[in-house]
Design a protein around this motif. Structure first.
Motif, PDB file in Angstrom:
ATOM      1  N   TRP A  59      29.040 -65.872   4.254  1.00 54.23           N
ATOM      2  CA  TRP A  59      29.294 -64.903   3.174  1.00 54.23           C
ATOM      3  C   TRP A  59      28.509 -65.271   1.921  1.00 54.23           C
ATOM      4  N   TYR A  60      28.328 -66.553   1.667  1.00 56.58           N
ATOM      5  CA  TYR A  60      27.529 -67.003   0.525  1.00 56.58           C
ATOM      6  C   TYR A  60      26.047 -66.742   0.789  1.00 56.58           C
ATOM      7  N   TRP A  63      25.535 -63.070   0.113  1.00 59.36           N
ATOM      8  CA  TRP A  63      25.626 -62.769  -1.318  1.00 59.36           C
ATOM      9  C   TRP A  63      24.358 -63.220  -2.041  1.00 59.36           C
ATOM     10  N   TYR A 315      35.049 -66.140  -7.422  1.00 57.39           N
ATOM     11  CA  TYR A 315      35.261 -64.819  -8.018  1.00 57.39           C
ATOM     12  C   TYR A 315      36.692 -64.405  -7.714  1.00 57.39           C
ATOM     13  N   HIS A 339      25.230 -60.378 -10.103  1.00 60.32           N
ATOM     14  CA  HIS A 339      26.225 -60.282 -11.177  1.00 60.32           C
ATOM     15  C   HIS A 339      26.053 -59.003 -11.993  1.00 60.32           C
ATOM     16  N   LEU A 343      28.427 -57.162  -8.906  1.00 59.61           N
ATOM     17  CA  LEU A 343      29.744 -57.603  -9.343  1.00 59.61           C
ATOM     18  C   LEU A 343      30.258 -56.785 -10.522  1.00 59.61           C
ATOM     19  N   LEU A 352      37.763 -56.076  -7.089  1.00 59.12           N
ATOM     20  CA  LEU A 352      36.669 -56.720  -6.381  1.00 59.12           C
ATOM     21  C   LEU A 352      36.595 -56.193  -4.953  1.00 59.12           C
ATOM     22  N   LEU A 356      34.047 -60.035  -1.277  1.00 57.52           N
ATOM     23  CA  LEU A 356      34.139 -61.220  -2.134  1.00 57.52           C
ATOM     24  C   LEU A 356      35.409 -62.026  -1.886  1.00 57.52           C
ATOM     25  N   PHE A 359      35.386 -65.797  -1.592  1.00 58.24           N
ATOM     26  CA  PHE A 359      35.060 -66.563  -2.790  1.00 58.24           C
ATOM     27  C   PHE A 359      36.279 -66.819  -3.676  1.00 58.24           C
ATOM     28  N   SER A 360      37.434 -66.285  -3.319  1.00 56.36           N
ATOM     29  CA  SER A 360      38.629 -66.480  -4.140  1.00 56.36           C
ATOM     30  C   SER A 360      39.027 -67.948  -4.175  1.00 56.36           C
TER      31      SER A 360
END
Length: 370
Positions: A59-60, A63, A315, A339, A343, A352, A356, A359-360
């Motif tokens: 996922w990163y 992103w 995030y 961003h 975002l 969100l 994302l 990323f929590s």
């Protein structure tokens, strides 16, 4: 002073989000602590980098790639609006390997990232020194090969920061310097912060204060367990333009200077420089390109990265106080595209995107939840 949105933090992360919120039509105020802040933005190396991001966290990887893909449009938009050239170049990039062990380890890492990318794809090549010397003139004999991806590039962090601020204010955004948050109150869609520059209220607030988020977040029902990680950078005198693409640790700026870096030191809030670490950076650079050894070092500095326990961005929107968001990362240049253009529209819409969710900061609470 009431606005549609408050962004706390005037660095690359906060400025990119603030611009995106203003472009979404929100009356936005950007509160900047000022030069007393630990400004990772002004110490940034300047890479727009994909190939080293997201091993074990696809996922990163997605992103980061998405942000790199947004960069050309962001750079063009900022240039059109402000006249500032962010010096973006995306010719691809390489990670140099100085031993067979490094090359084998890198090849395994890149293969794993390709497998984790699945249907999204992940283009890379492992290139041996013979071919690499045609791509990178002056390459040293110590280099046995490199990994290459087409996604990578670099830009000027200071030009980017200036352009984001100028575009934000010229679009009608309110920039307030020397406005460190000294007190705050929170309720759902109702936030008030006190600063030396005045009191500000809004139904949305974004915490983008870097290392300062660790203390601010709990006030808004958020968790931001970030820590400082020191990095050091050396800058040489101007050299003839030789490097056609950046490497993980060496890049040539538009002015012709070379930036050398990549130290990762766990020393808390210590911003001093370390000669032994600086010597290691210089030695690896000279092994990679021996001609660098003949250049003078004209500047050097250290800066503090904003690091989560697992090194990934955080995030979140507060469950207790909806309307309060937090954004944290150590890649303010790379992720500027995401961003500002991905975002910020989510925050403007009030939620969100589920993409994302990984990323929590709740990812750090798994043992407690169990």
């Amino acid at each position: 002073m009431t606005h549609d949105a408050i962004v706390v933090g005037g660095g690359l992360v906060g400025a990119a989000i603030a611009l995106g919120l203003r472009d979404a039509g929100l009356d936005t105020v950007l509160l900047d602590e000022g030069d007393i802040a630990h400004r990772a933005s002004r110490g940034n190396f300047g890479l727009v980098w994909v190939q080293s991001k997201g091993l074990g966290a696809p996922w990163y990887q997605r992103w980061t790639r998405g942000s790199a893909g947004e960069w050309p449009a962001l750079a063009a938009d900022l240039a059109a609006r402000t006249g500032i050239d962010t010096a973006l170049q995306q010719p691809g990039g390489v990670h140099l390997c100085l031993s067979e062990a490094e090359f084998d380890d890198r090849a395994e890492r890149m293969a794993r990232m390709k497998a984790e990318a699945g249907n999204h794809g992940y283009d890379f090549r492992m290139i041996r020194a013979e071919e690499l010397r045609d791509m990178l003139p002056g390459l040293g004999l110590a280099v046995v090969g490199a990994s290459w991806t087409p996604y990578d590039g670099h830009a000027s962090p200071l030009a980017l920061l200036q352009a984001l601020h100028r575009a934000f204010t010229e679009a009608g955004g309110a920039y307030v310097p020397n406005a460190k948050v000294t007190a705050a109150t929170a309720a759902p869609q109702d936030f008030r912060v006190e600063t030396a520059a005045g009191t500000f209220a809004a139904p949305r607030i974004v915490l983008a204060a870097g290392l300062g988020n660790a203390d601010l977040a709990p006030v808004f029902g958020l968790n931001t367990p970030v820590r400082p990680q020191r990095g050091q950078i050396l800058v040489t005198e101007r050299a003839q333009s030789i490097l056609p693409m950046p490497t993980t640790t060496i890049r040539q700026t538009g002015e012709g200077t070379l930036m050398l870096g990549d130290s990762m030191e766990e020393l808390g809030f210590d911003t001093r420089q370390s000669p032994p670490v600086m010597a290691q950076i210089a030695q690896r650079a000279a092994l990679s390109f021996p001609w660098i050894a003949g250049l003078n070092i004209i500047r050097a500095w250290s800066a503090l990265r904003v690091m989560a326990p697992d090194g990934l961005p955080i995030y979140d929107q507060s469950e207790r106080f909806p309307g309060a968001f937090t954004a944290n990362c150590h890649s303010g240049v790379t992720l500027a595209g995401a961003h500002a253009r991905l975002l910020a529209p989510m925050i403007a819409a009030g939620a969100l995107d589920p993409v994302l969710a990984p990323f929590s900061a709740r990812r750090f609470d798994v043992p407690r939840a169990a």
